[in-house]
Design a protein around this motif. Sequence first.
Motif, PDB file in Angstrom:
ATOM      1  N   ASP A   1       3.697  -5.463  12.073  1.00 19.03           N
ATOM      2  CA  ASP A   1       3.083  -6.542  11.224  1.00 19.03           C
ATOM      3  C   ASP A   1       2.221  -5.342  10.001  1.00 19.03           C
ATOM      4  O   ASP A   1       2.441  -5.759   8.803  1.00 19.03           O
ATOM      5  CB  ASP A   1       1.975  -7.326  10.958  1.00 19.03           C
ATOM      6  N   ARG A   2       1.477  -4.375  10.868  1.00 14.54           N
ATOM      7  CA  ARG A   2       0.802  -3.425   9.880  1.00 14.54           C
ATOM      8  C   ARG A   2       1.490  -1.907   9.978  1.00 14.54           C
ATOM      9  O   ARG A   2       1.564  -1.734  10.986  1.00 14.54           O
ATOM     10  CB  ARG A   2       0.025  -3.372   9.457  1.00 14.54           C
ATOM     11  N   ARG A   3       1.548  -1.523   8.935  1.00 14.83           N
ATOM     12  CA  ARG A   3       1.223   0.216   8.922  1.00 14.83           C
ATOM     13  C   ARG A   3       0.290   0.815   8.376  1.00 14.83           C
ATOM     14  O   ARG A   3      -0.053   0.544   7.357  1.00 14.83           O
ATOM     15  CB  ARG A   3       2.887   0.645   8.669  1.00 14.83           C
ATOM     16  N   ASP A   4      -0.069   1.790   8.892  1.00 14.17           N
ATOM     17  CA  ASP A   4      -1.244   2.275   7.926  1.00 14.17           C
ATOM     18  C   ASP A   4      -2.834   1.355   7.686  1.00 14.17           C
ATOM     19  O   ASP A   4      -2.775   1.253   6.931  1.00 14.17           O
ATOM     20  CB  ASP A   4      -0.777   3.286   6.777  1.00 14.17           C
ATOM     21  N   GLY A   5      -2.690   0.016   8.575  1.00 13.36           N
ATOM     22  CA  GLY A   5      -3.659  -0.930   7.889  1.00 13.36           C
ATOM     23  C   GLY A   5      -3.141  -1.597   6.850  1.00 13.36           C
ATOM     24  O   GLY A   5      -3.526  -1.960   6.106  1.00 13.36           O
ATOM     25  N   ARG A   6      -1.648  -1.646   6.456  1.00 13.17           N
ATOM     26  CA  ARG A   6      -0.834  -2.257   5.728  1.00 13.17           C
ATOM     27  C   ARG A   6      -0.225  -3.529   5.657  1.00 13.17           C
ATOM     28  O   ARG A   6       0.507  -3.360   6.616  1.00 13.17           O
ATOM     29  CB  ARG A   6      -0.641  -1.131   4.243  1.00 13.17           C
ATOM     30  N   THR A   7       0.092  -4.231   4.740  1.00 14.14           N
ATOM     31  CA  THR A   7       1.503  -5.098   5.302  1.00 14.14           C
ATOM     32  C   THR A   7       2.662  -4.679   4.632  1.00 14.14           C
ATOM     33  O   THR A   7       2.425  -3.712   4.138  1.00 14.14           O
ATOM     34  CB  THR A   7       1.098  -6.711   4.802  1.00 14.14           C
ATOM     35  N   LEU A   8       3.597  -5.132   5.718  1.00 14.83           N
ATOM     36  CA  LEU A   8       5.048  -4.594   5.092  1.00 14.83           C
ATOM     37  C   LEU A   8       4.801  -4.662   3.083  1.00 14.83           C
ATOM     38  O   LEU A   8       5.189  -4.322   2.236  1.00 14.83           O
ATOM     39  CB  LEU A   8       5.466  -5.354   5.207  1.00 14.83           C
ATOM     40  N   LYS A   9       4.530  -6.003   2.555  1.00 17.28           N
ATOM     41  CA  LYS A   9       5.013  -6.162   1.033  1.00 17.28           C
ATOM     42  C   LYS A   9       3.503  -5.045   0.934  1.00 17.28           C
ATOM     43  O   LYS A   9       4.409  -4.905  -0.226  1.00 17.28           O
ATOM     44  CB  LYS A   9       4.155  -7.121   0.853  1.00 17.28           C
ATOM     45  N   GLU A  10       2.964  -4.631   0.833  1.00 18.11           N
ATOM     46  CA  GLU A  10       1.690  -3.637   0.085  1.00 18.11           C
ATOM     47  C   GLU A  10       2.073  -1.930   0.638  1.00 18.11           C
ATOM     48  O   GLU A  10       2.053  -1.656  -0.431  1.00 18.11           O
ATOM     49  CB  GLU A  10       0.911  -3.837   0.733  1.00 18.11           C
ATOM     50  N   GLN A  11       3.217  -2.559   1.310  1.00 19.62           N
ATOM     51  CA  GLN A  11       4.194  -0.789   1.601  1.00 19.62           C
ATOM     52  C   GLN A  11       4.866  -0.371   0.454  1.00 19.62           C
ATOM     53  O   GLN A  11       5.350   0.387  -0.410  1.00 19.62           O
ATOM     54  CB  GLN A  11       4.436  -0.643   2.610  1.00 19.62           C
ATOM     55  N   LEU A  12       5.636  -1.631   0.096  1.00 18.31           N
ATOM     56  CA  LEU A  12       6.948  -1.990  -0.402  1.00 18.31           C
ATOM     57  C   LEU A  12       6.579  -1.669  -1.889  1.00 18.31           C
ATOM     58  O   LEU A  12       7.218  -1.202  -2.820  1.00 18.31           O
ATOM     59  CB  LEU A  12       7.900  -2.839  -0.017  1.00 18.31           C
ATOM     60  N   VAL A  13       5.172  -2.931  -1.512  1.00 18.21           N
ATOM     61  CA  VAL A  13       4.422  -2.891  -4.050  1.00 18.21           C
ATOM     62  C   VAL A  13       4.266  -1.037  -4.419  1.00 18.21           C
ATOM     63  O   VAL A  13       4.755  -0.445  -5.377  1.00 18.21           O
ATOM     64  CB  VAL A  13       3.561  -3.418  -3.631  1.00 18.21           C
ATOM     65  N   GLU A  14       3.891  -0.288  -3.210  1.00 10.29           N
ATOM     66  CA  GLU A  14       3.137   0.766  -3.244  1.00 10.29           C
ATOM     67  C   GLU A  14       4.621   1.462  -3.509  1.00 10.29           C
ATOM     68  O   GLU A  14       5.211   2.837  -5.196  1.00 10.29           O
ATOM     69  CB  GLU A  14       2.881   1.468  -2.335  1.00 10.29           C
ATOM     70  N   ALA A  15       6.298   2.098  -3.094  1.00  7.85           N
ATOM     71  CA  ALA A  15       7.283   2.554  -3.175  1.00  7.85           C
ATOM     72  C   ALA A  15       7.646   2.117  -5.043  1.00  7.85           C
ATOM     73  O   ALA A  15       8.230   2.422  -5.417  1.00  7.85           O
ATOM     74  CB  ALA A  15       8.197   2.263  -2.019  1.00  7.85           C
ATOM     75  N   ALA A  16       7.670   0.795  -5.248  1.00  6.40           N
ATOM     76  CA  ALA A  16       8.070  -0.558  -6.314  1.00  6.40           C
ATOM     77  C   ALA A  16       7.100   0.440  -7.740  1.00  6.40           C
ATOM     78  O   ALA A  16       7.510   1.088  -8.742  1.00  6.40           O
ATOM     79  CB  ALA A  16       8.100  -1.216  -6.303  1.00  6.40           C
TER      80      ALA A  16
ATOM     81  N   LEU B   1       9.972  10.689  -3.399  1.00  7.13           N
ATOM     82  CA  LEU B   1       8.617   9.951  -1.594  1.00  7.13           C
ATOM     83  C   LEU B   1       9.359   8.607  -1.845  1.00  7.13           C
ATOM     84  O   LEU B   1       8.893   8.077  -0.569  1.00  7.13           O
ATOM     85  CB  LEU B   1       7.689   9.888  -2.509  1.00  7.13           C
ATOM     86  N   HIS B   2      10.283   7.564  -2.443  1.00  5.34           N
ATOM     87  CA  HIS B   2       9.484   6.408  -2.514  1.00  5.34           C
ATOM     88  C   HIS B   2      10.661   5.751  -1.493  1.00  5.34           C
ATOM     89  O   HIS B   2      10.313   4.604  -0.898  1.00  5.34           O
ATOM     90  CB  HIS B   2      10.372   5.608  -3.817  1.00  5.34           C
ATOM     91  N   ALA B   3      11.950   6.482  -0.908  1.00 10.82           N
ATOM     92  CA  ALA B   3      12.852   6.253  -0.292  1.00 10.82           C
ATOM     93  C   ALA B   3      12.198   6.834   1.629  1.00 10.82           C
ATOM     94  O   ALA B   3      12.259   5.561   1.634  1.00 10.82           O
ATOM     95  CB  ALA B   3      14.094   7.024  -0.260  1.00 10.82           C
ATOM     96  N   PRO B   4      11.410   7.431   1.681  1.00 11.02           N
ATOM     97  CA  PRO B   4      11.052   7.895   2.896  1.00 11.02           C
ATOM     98  C   PRO B   4       9.793   7.014   3.506  1.00 11.02           C
ATOM     99  O   PRO B   4       9.428   6.123   4.232  1.00 11.02           O
ATOM    100  CB  PRO B   4      10.025   9.177   3.050  1.00 11.02           C
ATOM    101  N   LEU B   5       9.262   6.686   2.301  1.00 12.42           N
ATOM    102  CA  LEU B   5       8.035   5.144   2.217  1.00 12.42           C
ATOM    103  C   LEU B   5       8.869   3.514   2.349  1.00 12.42           C
ATOM    104  O   LEU B   5       8.423   3.900   3.564  1.00 12.42           O
ATOM    105  CB  LEU B   5       7.350   5.209   0.894  1.00 12.42           C
ATOM    106  N   ILE B   6       9.793   3.621   1.928  1.00 19.41           N
ATOM    107  CA  ILE B   6      10.784   2.515   2.244  1.00 19.41           C
ATOM    108  C   ILE B   6      10.855   2.253   4.017  1.00 19.41           C
ATOM    109  O   ILE B   6      11.012   0.821   4.333  1.00 19.41           O
ATOM    110  CB  ILE B   6      11.448   2.140   1.055  1.00 19.41           C
ATOM    111  N   MET B   7      11.691   3.666   4.163  1.00 19.73           N
ATOM    112  CA  MET B   7      12.239   3.770   5.411  1.00 19.73           C
ATOM    113  C   MET B   7      11.442   3.561   6.424  1.00 19.73           C
ATOM    114  O   MET B   7      11.549   3.029   7.501  1.00 19.73           O
ATOM    115  CB  MET B   7      13.501   4.192   5.729  1.00 19.73           C
ATOM    116  N   LEU B   8       9.570   3.396   6.453  1.00 18.36           N
ATOM    117  CA  LEU B   8       9.059   3.556   7.258  1.00 18.36           C
ATOM    118  C   LEU B   8       8.499   2.196   7.346  1.00 18.36           C
ATOM    119  O   LEU B   8       7.857   2.076   8.923  1.00 18.36           O
ATOM    120  CB  LEU B   8       8.225   4.803   7.127  1.00 18.36           C
ATOM    121  N   ALA B   9       8.401   1.678   5.746  1.00 17.20           N
ATOM    122  CA  ALA B   9       7.880   0.382   6.184  1.00 17.20           C
ATOM    123  C   ALA B   9       8.879  -0.796   6.714  1.00 17.20           C
ATOM    124  O   ALA B   9       8.340  -1.626   7.330  1.00 17.20           O
ATOM    125  CB  ALA B   9       7.431   0.427   4.988  1.00 17.20           C
TER     126      ALA B   9
END
Length: 502
Positions: A446-461, A429-437
């Motif tokens: 600046d945002r995807r699904d209402g979240r910033t790039l940083k927030e998306q990468l933090v979820e993947a981390a 799951l983590h890799a496609p989340l990073i690539m989508l971000a």
Amino acid sequence: MGEVSYKVLECPELGRYGVAARALKAGERLFAELPFAVGPKLDSPPLCLECCCPVDGGEEGPRCPRCGWPLCEECGADGVELEFHRGECDVFAASRVRFRPVDDSTAGCVQLDCITPLRVLLAMEADGGRERWEREIEPMEYHDAERRDSANWRVDENNIVEFLRGACRLAERFSGELVQRVIGILDVNAFEGRTCNGYSVRGLYPQLAIMAHNCVPNVVHSIHPSEAFRLEARVAVDVAEGEKLYTTYTYTMTGTVARQSILAASKFFTCRCTRCLDPTELGTHFSTLLCSKCSVGFITSTNPLDENAEWKCNQCAFKTSGAAAQKAVMTMHNEIDELACLEYDASRLEAYERVFKRYRSVLHPHHFINTSIRHSLIELYGRIPGYEMAELPDILLERKVELCRDILRVLDVFEPGRTRARAMVLYELHAPLIMLAQSAFTRGEDRRDGRTLKEQLVEAAQILEECGGILEWEDPTTPEGILANVAKQSLVQLRQSIATLE
């Protein structure tokens, strides 16, 4: 010495079983143990009796220079000290019993069925073995009466008991009753493990065998082949003091009919856990069919413990027999098995997607066949030519994310907490989340699904950290252990990327 984590109780229904001796936190170690014996599974094809890798069982196949039984060239080389084959090698060499070549090296080889029972018998004779046998192995259930009535008893009597006591000249050392008892103990109590190279073995682990069975286990274990197959058992979820400790004797990601069939045939009992008694399998509808008559109803068994019970729609009057329901499922199962034989390329992935789409009108979305297809697809997306991770458009990255999250919803019910199955899906799951971000950021969003790039990468981390935290329990020489190290390195790189966004 650490505080005792579990204690053994006994009752007529379960026999011996384990309960938490104190409150246990998810991931806490219950115990570690070495197997009493480890060796090939029943009906194994020809394999090396040291490392268990497949070998040619024909006339020209590699053999042990001393006893003539299968041994790969690497294990049979001069100067290699044998750890597992040594005992039976002495027996075969002394009795001059040779391995008979076989025509098909992919088929089950009955000659090898004697190996693991013989290793148990020899372990009993070794230094300290008798004491451990009496303390840990002798109390094990082996269902003597039930096994005597089965066809397997007569096969084992001929292929194992008479072979060991007759041809191998062990009649004075081991009675026929003892040999049959060992066969039964293995059938009922052994657990599957894998070598460093991923080949299947079975081992007799007395402490793990004490744990009761449940189709939603709270105990997980990892086997370390590089450490003489040492086993570590942990709790996957928080467990209260006095609560029963459950492992599972079947594969959790199969439906109730299949699980019950396996338990009846090999363990000689009917599981009456909450999951097995519920036609919806705890609300997952893991075995549920869709009704073609009313188009909105779910068809489930009226009695999940009886494979012949009627199946009924919950919305209309439609009914069908258990046999008809299982025939439909088996037809689909066979089709899926055929797909696994296709070339590992785009044609296989596309075939799985076609079948998945076709089954939408027949199977509940979370049916175990659909879940099995999802597992195959997440392994294919990102790995095969034409669908490698860097080539996947956003729509297919989203597809992989969706597939992973659907599997995780099922795992959250059947294998909750810190489980290996969950960790493997989290890694996917983590890799496609990073690539989508990154894709959204590249497009200037600046945002995807209402979240910033940083927030998306933090979820993947966070996902990667959970994955690595579970897999760090695995033997570092196994595929799962290697993946743990990869996840750890990827997490470091991802955190560095997040830091640049501060």
